[in-house]
Design an enzyme around this catalytic site. Structure first.
Site, mmCIF file in Angstrom:
data_model
loop_
_atom_site.group_PDB
_atom_site.id
_atom_site.type_symbol
_atom_site.label_atom_id
_atom_site.label_comp_id
_atom_site.label_asym_id
_atom_site.label_seq_id
_atom_site.Cartn_x
_atom_site.Cartn_y
_atom_site.Cartn_z
ATOM 1 N N ASN A 54 33.760 31.235 42.349
ATOM 2 C CA ASN A 54 33.070 31.955 41.126
ATOM 3 C C ASN A 54 33.852 31.522 39.861
ATOM 4 O OD1 ASN A 54 32.621 34.666 43.234
ATOM 5 N ND2 ASN A 54 31.190 34.438 41.615
ATOM 6 N N SER A 134 31.874 36.962 44.802
ATOM 7 C CA SER A 134 31.656 38.173 44.059
ATOM 8 C C SER A 134 30.303 38.372 43.314
ATOM 9 C CB SER A 134 32.790 38.809 43.302
ATOM 10 O OG SER A 134 32.611 40.046 42.934
ATOM 11 N N ALA A 140 34.773 43.638 33.230
ATOM 12 C CA ALA A 140 33.739 44.217 32.650
ATOM 13 C C ALA A 140 34.050 45.578 33.041
ATOM 14 C CB ALA A 140 32.407 43.916 33.274
ATOM 15 N N LEU A 142 34.331 47.056 36.040
ATOM 16 C CA LEU A 142 33.584 47.390 37.287
ATOM 17 C C LEU A 142 34.501 47.470 38.405
ATOM 18 C CD1 LEU A 142 30.317 45.887 36.324
ATOM 19 C CD2 LEU A 142 30.861 48.174 35.988
ATOM 20 N N GLY A 143 35.942 47.214 38.426
ATOM 21 C CA GLY A 143 36.675 47.318 39.542
ATOM 22 C C GLY A 143 36.682 45.844 40.350
ATOM 23 N N SER A 144 36.338 44.886 39.526
ATOM 24 C CA SER A 144 36.351 43.536 40.453
ATOM 25 C C SER A 144 37.744 43.261 40.915
ATOM 26 C CB SER A 144 35.930 42.354 39.430
ATOM 27 O OG SER A 144 36.673 42.277 38.402
ATOM 28 N N SER A 145 38.566 43.513 40.401
ATOM 29 C CA SER A 145 40.119 43.106 40.949
ATOM 30 C C SER A 145 40.178 44.051 41.993
ATOM 31 C CB SER A 145 41.214 43.013 39.835
ATOM 32 O OG SER A 145 41.270 44.614 39.387
ATOM 33 N N GLU A 192 46.772 45.361 43.212
ATOM 34 C CA GLU A 192 46.353 45.597 41.808
ATOM 35 C C GLU A 192 47.539 45.696 40.887
ATOM 36 O OE1 GLU A 192 42.917 47.605 40.550
ATOM 37 O OE2 GLU A 192 43.035 45.515 40.982
ATOM 38 N N ASP A 203 40.694 52.510 41.087
ATOM 39 C CA ASP A 203 39.670 51.482 41.712
ATOM 40 C C ASP A 203 39.936 51.209 43.020
ATOM 41 O OD1 ASP A 203 38.969 51.711 38.860
ATOM 42 O OD2 ASP A 203 39.251 49.711 38.420
#
Length: 395
Positions: A54, A134, A140, A142-145, A192, A203
């Protein structure tokens, strides 16, 4: 574990309570069915590979190089999750060749992997090939990490034999024990911390358990029997600073306490009302209950504008969806960023396509997806989306 495994975890959105939660009010966070997938297999030539197509990153380390780092990660041989120290992070940055102040997506993702890999194993390091793909955009809100950290923690704990390896039969049926899920969540929280420094833990909790949870004053409480709701998720692509927006709300609260306190209390009441509706029926919501959810969305969006976290891009989005009878609100920090639009079960699908085209014409990204999604899950290669299979095949 001698065969490939595939694990996924959902992103998250804040349904209600953003910004008010900073001031002790309740917020509702829900699993977003845009997911991060990780494929892990043993590497026979004693190398460790982390491949993040990605973001165009692929790193390969010799097994012996990583082995030399182990003494600094054996501080807790009881294998309980331990927070990363500044000395450990400095060592990992030097090992990976990242500048000391590096905070870009690539470096943070690699550092989180290295920390979890070395800390979870502690003694015997396996050669692994890890590929991550992903559907979640980064940065953004949106909890990507967190989805990434939960996938990593789950896969590494399974490879190490610390948690079970369920047989994949569809993501709704795959569950670890509560003890195992707590272990996944605790290790993901450490990932995190590598990425964010001082995360709330919301998250990674959503990515682990899925569904919906209530967060207030540091306390995280999973909600029960929450229905999956269809939504449009729209990214305005307008960048924003969460820190600046939070500071702006605080300034208003200090300047106009008699005005702002009731607004924040009202946002808290919206979260409570929404929770009652969502937990009212395990068999699914009635159309009347959907109408209540729509009203709560409208009220909250107005409140968020009042406290100063709206943006013309979000106003435009709400105007587009409202012109077709749909109800939208920002999610997360505001000031641009993302918004959610509730889709009732009786919505006209042709109209939804029209709305999506109009939002894309505004320059926005738009996904038709759902909230209340399942948490971390294990899959067979046949059960993942076609684009994920292609990504894994091409990696």
């Amino acid at each position: 574990m001698d065969v490939d495994m595939i694990v996924s975890a959902p992103g998250k959105v804040i349904l209600h309570g953003e910004h008010a939660v900073v001031h002790g009010k309740a917020a509702l966070a829900v699993g977003l069915n845009l997911r991060t997938f990780i494929k892990v297999s043993h590497h026979k030539d004693n190398t460790v590979v982390i491949n993040l197509p990605n973001i165009g990153t692929k790193l390969i380390w010799d097994f012996c190089q990583l082995q030399r780092l182990l003494p600094s990660f054996q501080v807790n041989l009881g294998h309980e999750p331990v927070s990363p120290s500044s000395e450990q992070l400095d060592l990992l940055k030097e090992f990976a060749g990242f500048p000391e102040e590096s905070r870009d997506t690539e470096s943070l993702a690699v550092l989180a992997f290295l920390y979890l890999y070395l800390s979870i194993y502690g003694r015997e390091l396996p050669g692994l090939n890890i590929v991550v793909w992903s559907h979640l955009p980064t940065g953004a809100g949106l909890g990507s990490s967190a989805a990434y950290s939960v996938c990593l923690a789950t896969a590494l704990l399974m490879v190490s034999g610390r948690i079970s390896h369920p047989t994949p039969e569809g993501i709704e049926n795959i569950r670890w024990t509560e003890t195992e899920l707590n272990l996944i969540n605790s290790w993901a929280f450490q990932g995190e911390k590598v990425i964010h420094g001082n995360p709330s833990g919301v998250d990674n909790a959503v990515a682990t358990w899925g569904g919906a949870l209530r967060y207030q004053s540091g306390q995280i409480s999973p909600m029960k029997r929450v229905s999956v709701l269809k939504i449009l998720l729209t990214n305005t692509r307008v960048p924003r600073s969460t820190k600046v927006l939070v500071a702006g709300v605080k300034d208003k609260l200090l300047k106009y306490p008699n005005i702002m306190d009731p607004v924040l209390s009202s946002i808290h009441a919206i979260s409570q009302e929404c929770q009652q509706v969502l937990e009212a029926s395990s068999a699914g919501l009635s159309l009347d209950q959907y109408s209540v959810l729509e009203e709560l969305i409208d009220i909250n969006q107005h409140h968020l504008n009042v406290i100063g976290v709206g943006h013309p891009s979000l106003d435009r989005l709400c105007q587009v969806t409202a012109s077709h009878g749909l109800h939208s609100k920002l999610t997360g920090a505001g000031g641009g960023g993302c918004a959610i639009t509730l889709l009732r079960p009786d919505v006209d699908l042709g109209m939804v396509e029209v709305v999506k085209r109009q939002l894309v014409d505004c320059g926005y990204q738009c996904w038709e997806t759902s909230i209340g999604a399942p948490g971390v899950s294990v899959h067979s290669s046949q059960s993942v989306p076609e684009d994920i299979r292609r990504a894994f095949s091409n990696a």
